[in-house]
Structures are given as structure tokens and as C-alpha cells.
Design a protein around this motif. Structure first.
Motif, mmCIF file in Angstrom:
data_model
loop_
_atom_site.group_PDB
_atom_site.id
_atom_site.type_symbol
_atom_site.label_atom_id
_atom_site.label_comp_id
_atom_site.label_asym_id
_atom_site.label_seq_id
_atom_site.Cartn_x
_atom_site.Cartn_y
_atom_site.Cartn_z
ATOM 1 N N GLY A 10 0.813 -1.206 0.000
ATOM 2 C CA GLY A 10 0.000 0.000 0.000
ATOM 3 C C GLY A 10 0.843 1.250 0.000
ATOM 4 N N LEU A 11 0.194 2.356 0.294
ATOM 5 C CA LEU A 11 0.839 3.667 0.335
ATOM 6 C C LEU A 11 1.066 4.065 1.789
ATOM 7 N N GLN A 13 3.535 6.882 4.418
ATOM 8 C CA GLN A 13 4.464 8.014 4.480
ATOM 9 C C GLN A 13 5.830 7.546 4.974
ATOM 10 N N THR A 90 10.272 2.154 -2.139
ATOM 11 C CA THR A 90 9.170 2.014 -3.087
ATOM 12 C C THR A 90 9.522 0.997 -4.156
ATOM 13 N N GLN A 114 2.471 -3.981 -4.445
ATOM 14 C CA GLN A 114 3.098 -2.668 -4.573
ATOM 15 C C GLN A 114 3.237 -1.995 -3.211
ATOM 16 N N THR A 116 4.452 1.728 -1.826
ATOM 17 C CA THR A 116 4.808 3.088 -2.207
ATOM 18 C C THR A 116 5.011 3.911 -0.947
ATOM 19 N N SER A 118 5.804 7.616 0.407
ATOM 20 C CA SER A 118 5.829 9.030 0.023
ATOM 21 C C SER A 118 6.718 9.824 0.971
#
Length: 119
Positions: A10-11, A13, A90, A114, A116, A118
Motif C-alpha cells: 500500500g501507500l 508516508q 518504493t 506494490q 509506495t 511518500s
């Protein structure tokens, strides 16, 4: 034939954490080595960490101290706990199984998940 299904990507920070799971279709005690690899865009696939059926672990140098690989034999699942994530983490993360049967060695891959990070 060994099927591997990853989940948990997932995404997140930078500085955050994720836990990836890899569920195998067979008893993972029969799999000699299970591991996590990753591939970032434009880069080669690289080893993140692996773990033997006996529980011995191995980590890529840049992941030591941040990532932890573990296994739950009862659930036929291998995990990758990722802490202190950085944008350079990432990538698509793949589960891998090295399965030895007699003189034959087969490698199996999951479909990838995936991750990722940020900034």
C-alpha cells in the motif's frame, strides 16, 4: 506446484510501517527457503530477506535493522515487517519459494504487491 499469494502492500508516508504477508499453498516446512524480493522501476529485482525452513534469516545490508522476516508454520505464511520506511523502499515486493525435491530445485514467485513510500 507451489502457489504464493502476497498481501499487505500500500501507500505509506516515510517513517511509517507496513507488514507484508505471503501465503503458500503447501506446508511451508517443506519449502527450503522462502524470501522476499523487490523490484523498483528501471532496476533489477533484489533480495530483501529470506528465511530457511529451520528459521535461519538473511537480510540485504540496507534492510538490516528496519525489516524483519518471520514465518507462521501453522498458517503456511511468511511475513515481512517493514519499519522506518523510506521513499527508496518504493517497489513491487515479491514472495519467493525455493523448493527442493530430491535433485530437483524449483523456484516459485507470487504476483507481487506494490509498496509506495511518500516523502
Amino acid at each position: 506446484q507451489v502457489q504464493l499469494v502476497e498481501s499487505g502492500g500500500g501507500l505509506v508516508q516515510a517513517g511509517g510501517s507496513l507488514r507484508l504477508s505471503c501465503a503458500a499453498s503447501i506446508n511451508i516446512l517443506s519449502i527450503n527457503v522462502m524470501g522476499w524480493y523487490r523490484q523498483a522501476p528501471g532496476k533489477q529485482r533484489e533480495l530483501v530477506a529470506d528465511i530457511t525452513s529451520g528459521g535461519t534469516t538473511n537480510y540485504a545490508e540496507s534492510m538490516k535493522g528496519r525489516f524483519t522476516i518471520s514465518r507462521d508454520n501453522a498458517k503456511n505464511t511468511v511475513y515481512l515487517q517493514m519499519n522506518s520506511l523510506k521513499p527508496e523502499d518504493t517497489a513491487v515486493y515479491y514472495c519467493n519459494a525455493r523448493y527442493e525435491l530430491g535433485y530437483r530445485i524449483d523456484y516459485y514467485w507470487g504476483q507481487g504487491t506494490q509498496v509506495t513510500v511518500s516523502s
